[in-house]
Motif scaffolding. Structure first.
Motif, PDB file in Angstrom:
ATOM      1  N   GLU A  95      27.306  30.956   7.852  1.00 38.41           N
ATOM      2  CA  GLU A  95      27.149  31.737   6.621  1.00 38.41           C
ATOM      3  C   GLU A  95      27.643  33.168   6.807  1.00 38.41           C
ATOM      4  N   ALA A  96      27.347  33.751   7.970  1.00 40.74           N
ATOM      5  CA  ALA A  96      27.793  35.123   8.243  1.00 40.74           C
ATOM      6  C   ALA A  96      29.318  35.201   8.212  1.00 40.74           C
ATOM      7  N   ALA A  97      29.978  34.247   8.868  1.00 39.50           N
ATOM      8  CA  ALA A  97      31.444  34.236   8.895  1.00 39.50           C
ATOM      9  C   ALA A  97      32.021  33.982   7.505  1.00 39.50           C
ATOM     10  N   GLN A  98      31.380  33.106   6.730  1.00 36.92           N
ATOM     11  CA  GLN A  98      31.874  32.809   5.381  1.00 36.92           C
ATOM     12  C   GLN A  98      31.749  34.027   4.471  1.00 36.92           C
ATOM     13  N   LYS A  99      30.641  34.742   4.587  1.00 38.51           N
ATOM     14  CA  LYS A  99      30.465  35.954   3.782  1.00 38.51           C
ATOM     15  C   LYS A  99      31.532  36.992   4.124  1.00 38.51           C
ATOM     16  N   LEU A 100      31.816  37.140   5.417  1.00 38.03           N
ATOM     17  CA  LEU A 100      32.843  38.087   5.842  1.00 38.03           C
ATOM     18  C   LEU A 100      34.218  37.651   5.333  1.00 38.03           C
ATOM     19  N   LYS A 101      34.518  36.382   5.467  1.00 40.15           N
ATOM     20  CA  LYS A 101      35.810  35.854   5.014  1.00 40.15           C
ATOM     21  C   LYS A 101      35.983  36.041   3.510  1.00 40.15           C
ATOM     22  N   ASP A 102      34.951  35.693   2.742  1.00 37.69           N
ATOM     23  CA  ASP A 102      35.026  35.821   1.284  1.00 37.69           C
ATOM     24  C   ASP A 102      35.208  37.278   0.860  1.00 37.69           C
ATOM     25  N   PHE A 103      34.682  38.191   1.661  1.00 35.18           N
ATOM     26  CA  PHE A 103      34.801  39.619   1.358  1.00 35.18           C
ATOM     27  C   PHE A 103      36.213  40.116   1.684  1.00 35.18           C
ATOM     28  N   LEU A 104      36.784  39.626   2.786  1.00 34.69           N
ATOM     29  CA  LEU A 104      38.068  40.146   3.262  1.00 34.69           C
ATOM     30  C   LEU A 104      39.252  39.683   2.424  1.00 34.69           C
ATOM     31  N   ILE A 105      39.236  38.439   1.972  1.00 33.03           N
ATOM     32  CA  ILE A 105      40.412  37.855   1.317  1.00 33.03           C
ATOM     33  C   ILE A 105      40.865  38.659   0.094  1.00 33.03           C
ATOM     34  N   PRO A 106      39.976  38.983  -0.872  1.00 31.68           N
ATOM     35  CA  PRO A 106      40.452  39.775  -2.026  1.00 31.68           C
ATOM     36  C   PRO A 106      40.886  41.192  -1.642  1.00 31.68           C
ATOM     37  N   VAL A 107      40.250  41.776  -0.622  1.00 31.00           N
ATOM     38  CA  VAL A 107      40.648  43.119  -0.180  1.00 31.00           C
ATOM     39  C   VAL A 107      42.066  43.095   0.384  1.00 31.00           C
ATOM     40  N   LEU A 108      42.367  42.064   1.183  1.00 33.13           N
ATOM     41  CA  LEU A 108      43.722  41.933   1.728  1.00 33.13           C
ATOM     42  C   LEU A 108      44.752  41.742   0.620  1.00 33.13           C
ATOM     43  N   GLN A 109      44.423  40.918  -0.359  1.00 36.08           N
ATOM     44  CA  GLN A 109      45.347  40.684  -1.468  1.00 36.08           C
ATOM     45  C   GLN A 109      45.614  41.978  -2.237  1.00 36.08           C
ATOM     46  N   GLU A 110      44.563  42.765  -2.402  1.00 36.75           N
ATOM     47  CA  GLU A 110      44.711  44.048  -3.110  1.00 36.75           C
ATOM     48  C   GLU A 110      45.639  44.986  -2.345  1.00 36.75           C
ATOM     49  N   GLN A 111      45.450  45.064  -1.015  1.00 31.37           N
ATOM     50  CA  GLN A 111      46.262  45.969  -0.209  1.00 31.37           C
ATOM     51  C   GLN A 111      47.719  45.520  -0.133  1.00 31.37           C
ATOM     52  N   LYS A 112      47.950  44.220  -0.201  1.00 29.82           N
ATOM     53  CA  LYS A 112      49.322  43.706  -0.122  1.00 29.82           C
ATOM     54  C   LYS A 112      50.150  44.069  -1.354  1.00 29.82           C
ATOM     55  N   GLN A 113      49.481  44.396  -2.453  1.00 29.87           N
ATOM     56  CA  GLN A 113      50.199  44.759  -3.674  1.00 29.87           C
ATOM     57  C   GLN A 113      50.801  46.160  -3.584  1.00 29.87           C
ATOM     58  N   LYS A 114      50.358  46.944  -2.627  1.00 35.24           N
ATOM     59  CA  LYS A 114      50.835  48.326  -2.495  1.00 35.24           C
ATOM     60  C   LYS A 114      52.045  48.389  -1.572  1.00 35.24           C
ATOM     61  N   THR A 115      52.855  49.428  -1.764  1.00 33.66           N
ATOM     62  CA  THR A 115      53.988  49.638  -0.870  1.00 33.66           C
ATOM     63  C   THR A 115      53.501  50.243   0.447  1.00 33.66           C
ATOM     64  N   ALA A 116      54.311  50.133   1.490  1.00 31.47           N
ATOM     65  CA  ALA A 116      53.946  50.699   2.790  1.00 31.47           C
ATOM     66  C   ALA A 116      53.721  52.208   2.680  1.00 31.47           C
ATOM     67  N   GLU A 117      54.591  52.885   1.951  1.00 29.16           N
ATOM     68  CA  GLU A 117      54.470  54.341   1.797  1.00 29.16           C
ATOM     69  C   GLU A 117      53.164  54.708   1.091  1.00 29.16           C
ATOM     70  N   GLN A 118      52.801  53.901   0.090  1.00 30.55           N
ATOM     71  CA  GLN A 118      51.558  54.164  -0.646  1.00 30.55           C
ATOM     72  C   GLN A 118      50.343  53.966   0.255  1.00 30.55           C
ATOM     73  N   ARG A 119      50.359  52.916   1.065  1.00 26.12           N
ATOM     74  CA  ARG A 119      49.232  52.665   1.966  1.00 26.12           C
ATOM     75  C   ARG A 119      49.062  53.800   2.964  1.00 26.12           C
ATOM     76  N   VAL A 120      50.155  54.248   3.569  1.00 29.93           N
ATOM     77  CA  VAL A 120      50.081  55.322   4.563  1.00 29.93           C
ATOM     78  C   VAL A 120      49.583  56.611   3.922  1.00 29.93           C
ATOM     79  N   SER A 121      50.109  56.915   2.742  1.00 28.87           N
ATOM     80  CA  SER A 121      49.700  58.134   2.036  1.00 28.87           C
ATOM     81  C   SER A 121      48.208  58.105   1.704  1.00 28.87           C
TER      82      SER A 121
END
Length: 314
Positions: free
Chosen positions: A273-299
């Motif tokens: 359950e602990a791993a599933q909660k962490l996984k469920d939390f990480l997946i949408p955050v990663l998808q959100e960050q992937k929508q940004k450009t590299a320059e935007q992320r660094v800034s």
């Protein structure tokens, strides 16, 4: 833990009831079910109003899942990579490519060890300079292949030994902080246990930084703080309270971006359950960050860490 004793008493009572059931052939399943429900309720009650020191104790629970356990439970095809290509392979720092929800990511984190022998091998999760240089090598490898990076932080601090200082412990951590700010790929950092001092910061700079519910994050451990201020470890509970090291305080200070819930009573009660909660939390955050450009992320990363803290000018 001392405050978990009521739960242990109920577990012992369940074992005794099961033994009686076997000996007498009397069905006691209803009683066992009630006791199991009482355990869940008791775990809720215990963790509802924990002190800062009790949170610290939970983060160090010997049955708590460590980095490799989370990687095993929430990813597939993990390929561990070794060595810093300079001195040696630091067993306190682990990392490699893995598949998270079908996407290749670089997983990096401190590993404490699950028993006495393994804890000695892993140096209790306290990395040497080569551990941080190994982590940086893996981050650059992930950047080369345009793969996101997830770091799992769980350390009482970087190893403070003489040989670590001789090989440049401070420089290695500072170099990691400097380089992580500029990484072009998404970087997500999660404190899964102890987050102490520069040992945590060495792999703790990312687009988003999260803490699991029963973890702590601060510049110094409560025991060390107590020994400096009061010349004794006896004041560690007071030090833990004054350091404001729990997840809710860190979120209030703006030093982290969110709190990841744990199973009732703590992550040590249910690894899956602990791993599933962490996984469920990480997946949408990663998808959100992937929508940004590299320059935007660094800034945004530079701005995020540059504005931390608050002060008054007089």
């Amino acid at each position: 833990m001392d405050f978990e004793k009521p739960v242990k008493d109920l577990i012992d009572e369940i074992e005794n009831t099961k033994n009686r059931q076997e000996k007498t052939n009397i069905d006691m399943s209803d009683m066992i079910q009630r006791l199991e429900q009482n355990i869940i309720e008791k775990r809720k009650d215990i963790t509802k109003d924990l002190t800062s020191w009790q949170r610290v104790q939970l983060s160090r629970h010997p049955d708590r899942p460590y980095t490799l356990k989370y990687i095993t439970k929430m990813t597939e095809n993990f390929v561990e990579l070794f060595g810093d290509r300079n001195v040696k392979d630091d067993k306190a720092m682990v990392g490699g490519f893995a598949s998270l929800n079908g996407e290749t990511v670089m997983m990096i984190g401190q590993q404490k060890g699950i028993n006495t022998k393994m804890r000695q091998l892993r140096n209790f999760g306290m990395a040497n300079p080569e551990g941080y240089r190994k982590a940086l090598r893996l981050m650059r490898l992930a950047e080369k292949f345009n793969k996101p990076i997830i770091t799992l932080i769980d350390t009482p601090g970087a190893f403070p030994g003489l040989e670590a200082e001789e090989r440049g412990q401070g420089e290695a951590i500072a170099r990691n902080i400097y380089e992580m700010i500029r990484l072009k790929v998404p970087v997500i950092c999660v404190i899964i246990g102890e987050g102490a001092s520069g040992g945590a910061m060495g792999i703790g700079v990312g687009d988003k930084v999260f803490m699991m519910e029963n973890t702590w994050y601060t510049v110094i451990s409560p025991e060390s703080c107590s020994s400096i201020l009061w010349r004794s470890w006896d004041k560690k509970e007071i030090a833990a309270e004054q350091l404001r090291l729990t997840a809710d305080k860190m979120l209030g200070f703006g030093l982290i971006d969110g709190i990841i819930p744990e199973p009732v009573g703590g992550a040590h009660w249910d690894y899956d359950e602990a791993a599933q909660k962490l996984k469920d939390f990480l997946i949408p955050v990663l998808q959100e960050q992937k929508q940004k450009t590299a320059e935007q992320r660094v800034s945004e990363r530079i701005e995020k860490f540059g504005k931390m803290g608050f002060w008054d000018e007089v």
